[in-house]
Design an enzyme around this catalytic site. Sequence first.
Site, short mmCIF file in Angstrom:
data_model
loop_
_atom_site.label_atom_id
_atom_site.label_comp_id
_atom_site.label_asym_id
_atom_site.label_seq_id
_atom_site.Cartn_x
_atom_site.Cartn_y
_atom_site.Cartn_z
N CYS A 439 77.45 34.43 96.90
CA CYS A 439 76.23 33.82 96.36
C CYS A 439 75.54 32.90 97.35
O CYS A 439 74.31 32.87 97.43
CB CYS A 439 76.52 33.10 95.06
SG CYS A 439 77.84 31.91 95.20
N HIS A 483 78.99 28.57 92.06
CA HIS A 483 77.85 29.44 92.29
C HIS A 483 76.79 28.66 93.06
O HIS A 483 76.79 27.43 93.07
CB HIS A 483 77.31 29.92 90.94
CG HIS A 483 76.32 31.05 91.06
ND1 HIS A 483 76.59 32.20 91.77
CD2 HIS A 483 75.08 31.21 90.53
CE1 HIS A 483 75.54 33.01 91.70
NE2 HIS A 483 74.61 32.43 90.94
N ASP A 498 67.67 33.33 91.05
CA ASP A 498 69.07 33.57 91.43
C ASP A 498 69.19 34.93 92.09
O ASP A 498 69.31 35.95 91.42
CB ASP A 498 69.97 33.50 90.18
CG ASP A 498 71.45 33.52 90.58
OD1 ASP A 498 71.74 33.76 91.77
OD2 ASP A 498 72.30 33.29 89.70
#
Lengths: 695, 339
Positions: A439, A483, A498
């Site tokens: 991520c 994350h 995202d």
Amino acid sequence: MGRELASPDLRESTHEWEAPGAASREAHRSPSSFGQLAWLTLLIAVAVGPHAGSVQPWVIAALCGSVIWRLGAARWGWDLPGKFLRAALTLAGSFAVVFAYRRISGLDAGSALLILMLALKLLETHSTRDRSIVILIAWFVLFAGFLREQSVASIPQLAAGVVLGTLALLQSARPAGLLSPAQAIRMTGRLLLQALPLALALFVLFPRLPGPFWALPAPGGGGLTGLSDQMSPGDITELARSDEVAFRVRFSGPSPQPAELYWRGPVLERFDGRRWRTQPDSLREGLPALRDYAPAPVAGQPVYSYEITLEPNQQRWLLPLETPLRWDVPEGRLAGTLELLSKRPLDRRMAWNGQSVATGSFRDAGPPQPVNRDLAGDANPRAVALARELRRDAGSDEDYLRRVLRMFREQQFFYTLQPPALGPQPVDDFLFRTRAGFCEHYASAFAVLARAAGLPARVVAGYQGGARNPVADYWIIRQSDAHAWTEVWLDGRWIRYDPTGAVAPERIESGLDAALPGLAGDTLPLLGGSKWFERMALSWDALNATWDRWVLAFGPDQQSALLESLGIQSPSLRDVALACAVTVSAVLIVFTLFGLRSGPARPDRVEEIWQRLCRRLARSVRPRAPHEGPAEYAAAVADLRPDLGATVRALAAHYLRLRYEQIPTVADVQRFSQMVGSFRVPPAPAPGSAAGARR
Amino acid sequence: MGAAASRPGRRLPPFLKRQVRRWARRRQGADGEFVELHQGRVYILPTRSGLVFGLVFFTMLLGALNYSNNMGFALAFVLTAVAVVSIHHCQRNLAGLRLSVSGCTPVFAGEPMECTLHVTNPGRAPRWQIAAGPATERTPAVDLPAGGAAALTLRLATDRRGRLRCPEIRVSTRHPLGLFESWALLYPERELLVYPRPAGSASVRLPPAGADPENAGESVRGTDEFTGLRPPLAGESLSRIAWKAWARTGELLAKDYRSGAGSAWLDWNAMPATDPEERLSLLTRLVIDAEAAGQSFGLRLPGMELQPMAGPDHYHRCLAVLATYQPSTADVRGAARGP
């Protein structure tokens, strides 16, 4: 006789009474019996057990060797090491710890040292005091174990440690002979049951102080796992390998969809071409503080209420659900970067209640700063060129960002926990060469691309998702849920993008093990395996969560709340101390009143019969002087009444025999009673004949 | 006191210990033959182990406070509570016991005097690890079942003749955990008699028997004229009155003719020594020898005379006189002149 004997020359003795069997200090040895050592060994096993996985194996091996040696010495008469060998072993042990751990403080090195001390002291347990020192060290090792781990499993450990230690202490204090196990257990049980109310009063009311007095050494001297104020490629990947619990959340009322669960942590705005960092505290504080920031929820949007219990992580982020509306942390504040911060690092477990809406946009937040556009000079030139090209083609900023996301989704980008290493231009390297990342790689690249297109952007780190525990209906968020995502300033507000969701939508919807199933066994051992095992693991976590919430979280705040519920308004530390003192004194007074009464003394028949005789003699001859013993009194009576002498002497002798030489049977007592009962004092003979008898 | 107080194993400095004992004795008074230990006279203090444990508990508490470690708190508090409860158990273990002392028969200086402390447990609960003597951890301890009794032997070293006040007797226990020691002090209202140390058996010989008490009186003329005379009893025979002495002084004194031929006189002035203590030591040796030989003997000291007799009562009376005899300065001067 010429002169009176009683000259007034009574001296104080220069000596004291000695017990003939007493050993001199040097010769004093009460060799540890096998029984005593067996109790000690059990205690040591309980105390050292929790350390077994954390200290280096040779330490445990040394302890085992010492235990075997000592038990062998007690059982089969093996030779114990002499003074010099012990000294050498002590020295060697200390050096070995310093050498193996490179330090002597810290939990790991400290407990290794304690365990070695225990092993060495065990080799010289020759007296009551030696044994009690072993018990003391064992208790301290037990204590150190709680610094490591205080889950529900530590309750039986505490109980076993206290019971075995008390038993061992009880038996150690008996050099002559052990109590039978049943007796010892009964006695220990009574001691502990009586101690429990006092311990409970102390636990609840002893003043708890907020904050540590000295810095907390981390286990092993390394950092705690968790988010930090900076992020380089690979950092969150590292974190995702840990299944440690970061925090737990209990929603009251409806809970959001997993994909909506964004737990907001550090906001990383400064970029140096590779690494993202938070603004320094001074700058963050300088931004308009959003103390009263409480955005009205958009109509129709559900407001989620939750209680969040954070594990200590030495950081200040309170990790609310994005976007927080309310929080009940008195010292918590929302910084201008929309980070919810506590005043001091979380060095203990902390629970707070909050309300949030599950959206990723902040309307009322402050405008972007120049730092939100910074591309770190001419770093990552190919990425910047790509951004400008894409922006030219796009119709609007939104369209541009959509195109970037589409690029991640449609081109050959991979989501992986084993990203290849990146070169000196990491974003370029990632976008054009490796195309595989976790991520933080996507968030970083996305933010750079946004900035290169002239849009203020930043990276937000936190946690996403979590595992719902159906047993007790709460969410467990582990480090593996860590994350990173991106926020872009569009139309006067910060909007969450995202990019990971574009590459691996399963990650956002169902969590990491759905996105990367091959890694599940490695990363999340607790959640792998069978359904049954999974259910057990979840029940265990639920039990621990309850334990954390009701027992381990007990601290100054709960203490104040308790006193407030008893009617003391906003209690100060002094009030708490006072309440503690009063309660403990009350418990002790109850002890003294009820516990100290040793029960009515058994009426002593023999004594009663003797008193009867004394009363009779007192009437007819003379009373017994307080300092006269039975034999002396009988002699005095015989002197005055020689006719009674033989009988009275015999009765006194009989009394002394019953009193001191044996425990009289019922028949003995009856016979004595009859003897005294049949004793009659005849009237005194004439004085002349008395004198004659005396001659 | 110094030697006794510097014995290892005792915590208090001698001065303080003396003060504490004086205080205890003042508040308790002397004890009769039987003592029931009521709670007010059972003292209790932590042992050295207890103090170390206290320190460790405190360290645990600090650690728990610092790390806000609730299991640490729980451990520290449970252990503290157990220690506090053990105070009650320790004191209760001693309170209510009944004590009495027997023995204490006189001994010669240098020999240990023995006494027996009888401990009875009148209660329904057993008592554990009761010890008598100065240092609990090094003294054999006994368990007493409910209603049980035990006899503990104690010894007292003696070094000089005389009457001693019975030193206090200490009864103590460290039950249950050894963290606290409770003790009681007994001050028996007793005098202990220590006879002089007897001289070596070769240093003096029994004088020949049969010396006339009259002549014996003559033989010491010039030192003390009235030696061997005593106040007359009521109805004393006229022939027993020492008329010569009465004529000289006007004081009526009597002589005892009961002891006659066959008796030996053990005389202070006949001892081959000058030091009064040495003379007493020699006399003691003679008393022992005479008693062993079954010889009837009399004892003559400056200002004091015991008529010749035999038997254990006489033997002990003579030894008691020797034990408590206080030579006057005149005797000492006389002794300096030599026999």
